[in-house]
Design an enzyme around this catalytic site. Structure first.
Site, PDB file in Angstrom:
ATOM      1  NE  ARG A   1       0.290   1.356   3.280  1.00  0.00           N
ATOM      2  CZ  ARG A   1       1.336   2.158   3.582  1.00  0.00           C
ATOM      3  NH1 ARG A   1       2.792   1.757   3.556  1.00  0.00           N
ATOM      4  NH2 ARG A   1       1.298   3.565   3.797  1.00  0.00           N
ATOM      5  N   GLY A   2       0.413   2.403  -0.144  1.00  0.00           N
ATOM      6  CA  GLY A   2       1.018   3.605  -0.333  1.00  0.00           C
ATOM      7  C   GLY A   2       0.908   3.889  -1.813  1.00  0.00           C
ATOM      8  CB  ALA A   3       0.138   6.895  -3.576  1.00  0.00           C
TER       9      ALA A   3
ATOM     10  NE  ARG B   1      -6.183   0.957  -1.510  1.00  0.00           N
ATOM     11  CZ  ARG B   1      -5.437   1.416  -0.559  1.00  0.00           C
ATOM     12  NH1 ARG B   1      -4.143   1.212  -0.448  1.00  0.00           N
ATOM     13  NH2 ARG B   1      -6.123   2.276   0.250  1.00  0.00           N
TER      14      ARG B   1
ATOM     15  CD  GLN C   1      -2.715   2.637   6.893  1.00  0.00           C
ATOM     16  OE1 GLN C   1      -3.302   3.094   7.801  1.00  0.00           O
ATOM     17  NE2 GLN C   1      -3.570   2.812   5.716  1.00  0.00           N
TER      18      GLN C   1
ATOM     19  CG  ASP D   1      -2.904   8.036  -1.057  1.00  0.00           C
ATOM     20  OD1 ASP D   1      -2.954   8.736   0.118  1.00  0.00           O
ATOM     21  OD2 ASP D   1      -2.738   6.981  -1.257  1.00  0.00           O
TER      22      ASP D   1
ATOM     23  CG  ASN E   1      -2.019  11.769   2.983  1.00  0.00           C
ATOM     24  OD1 ASN E   1      -1.378  10.714   2.228  1.00  0.00           O
ATOM     25  ND2 ASN E   1      -1.591  11.830   4.460  1.00  0.00           N
ATOM     26  CE  LYS E   2      -4.890   5.571   4.781  1.00  0.00           C
ATOM     27  NZ  LYS E   2      -5.934   4.723   4.044  1.00  0.00           N
TER      28      LYS E   2
END
Ligand code: MRU
Length: 358
Positions: A47-49, A87, A194, A235, A245-246
């Site tokens: 995960r993570g852009a 995603r 995370q 992201d 973002n998150k």
């Protein structure tokens, strides 16, 4: 040298560290089928852009070898669609798919082996470029961090969220490597944790002092003057500087504005979407209710309760002090500064391509 890697291409297979098991188990998974790679993105093995973009590129390189008729554009398109459906928020995914599509279009006439080789080369190039971009971005970002600063980050924008080094954590690492003796506040980042599971793990490995807090403690510590600046990843950053973002990033930005704490975003240009005019147009992923009703395997809410689980939020550009890219630092007006930085790279790439052809 890092003691772990996020994703690698090994002997024609894609190998990833399973991030769902961190910090207690370090297990690497090997994928020989592109469908497994797509599933791994969806299920948050990776995960993570930027890491999602790299995984898609390597997955497409893997999948190309599995296609029966690789010279058929419809088959290649179907392969790309499998990744595009994993995603929706991280623009790096679509950016990487587009790059792979460009290589396919340029090499389609060359035959199976050549197409596959070029796709593999491009995916590895995307992997290498990401690490290099993060290191450069880190050095630019470190100029914003004072000696001895306490930095708050959110979620995980470290080596685990990229091909290596990290974006927001890249900035913190670069400052640390320059001897600035920084320390970090790490909100746990519910629901997927995370911060607690991944950022705390990375910082421990790096030996950078870190304090884990719950998400609801951020305001308290800002009010106490314990935080000197915020650095987060993204992201997708829209053309006007709005930052997806998150979930929880927006809350942090509002608190930072209230307490005059600078709010910085670390965004490799692969995370900037100039086709997206503002944050209102960024698709926000809604994830499974179980992530909220459970912590790891433990149920913490009554069965059947209605749940909302947007994985990201949008921080309006007015709350952003600066956006750090690998090509420099963008400031307000972001509409102009971001497009200059993104186009700067495009121009340099075009010139390099022309030089190579002559
Ligand atoms: O749902 P995730 O874990 O993929 O979300 C990750 C983030 O929000 C990161 O902050 C973002 O991708 C930037 S990573 C360099």
């Amino acid at each position: 040298m890092s003691s772990f890697f996020t994703i690698e291409w090994q002997d024609g297979a894609v190998v990833m560290l399973d991030q769902r098991l961190l910090p207690t188990q370090e297990v690497y998974r090997t994928y020989r089928d592109y469908r497994g790679v797509a599933r791994a993105i969806k299920d948050m093995v990776i995960r993570g852009a930027p890491a999602i973009g790299v995984a898609a590129a390597l997955g497409i390189a893997l999948g190309a070898r599995q296609l029966k008729r690789i010279d058929n554009p419809a088959e290649f398109e179907r392969l790309c669609q499998v990744f595009a459906a994993t995603r929706p928020t991280a623009v790096n995914l679509f950016w990487a798919i587009k790059r792979m599509g460009g290589v396919y279009a340029r090499t389609r006439a060359l035959g199976r082996e050549a197409i596959c080789e070029h796709l593999e080369r491009e995916a590895l190039q995307i992997h290498a470029e990401d690490i290099a971009a993060n290191r450069r971005l880190g050095r630019y970002g470190a100029t914003l961090i004072a000696k001895g600063a306490t930095v708050l980050t959110h979620c995980n924008a470290g080596a685990l969220a990229t091909a290596g080094y990290g974006t927001a954590l890249g900035v913190i690492r670069a400052a640390w490597e320059q001897g600035k003796k920084v320390s970090v506040f790490v909100p746990e980042t519910r629901p997927f944790l995370q911060g607690a599971r991944l950022t705390a793990w990375e910082l421990s490995k790096l030996g950078i002092p870190a304090t884990l807090i719950t998400d609801s403690m951020v305001g308290h510590f800002m009010q106490k003057g314990a935080i000197d600046c915020v650095v987060v990843g993204t992201d997708r950053t829209a053309a006007n500087g709005d930052v997806a973002n998150k979930i929880g990033t927006y809350t942090t930005a509002v608190l930072a504005a209230r307490h005059q704490v600078p709010f910085y975003v670390a965004a490799p240009t692969s995370s900037i979407d100039l086709h997206c005019a503002s944050g209102a147009l960024i698709p926000i992923e809604e994830r499974a209710a179980r992530e909220v009703t459970h912590v790891l395997r433990q149920q913490i809410a009554p069965t059947g309760i209605r749940v909302a689980n947007p994985a990201f939020d949008v921080t309006p550009h007015e709350l952003v002090s600066a956006i750090v890219t690998e090509r420099g630092i963008a400031r307000d007006p972001f509409g102009q500064s971001l497009s200059e930085l993104v186009r700067k790279g495009g121009k340099a790439k075009k010139e390099k391509g022309e030089k190579e052809r002559t």
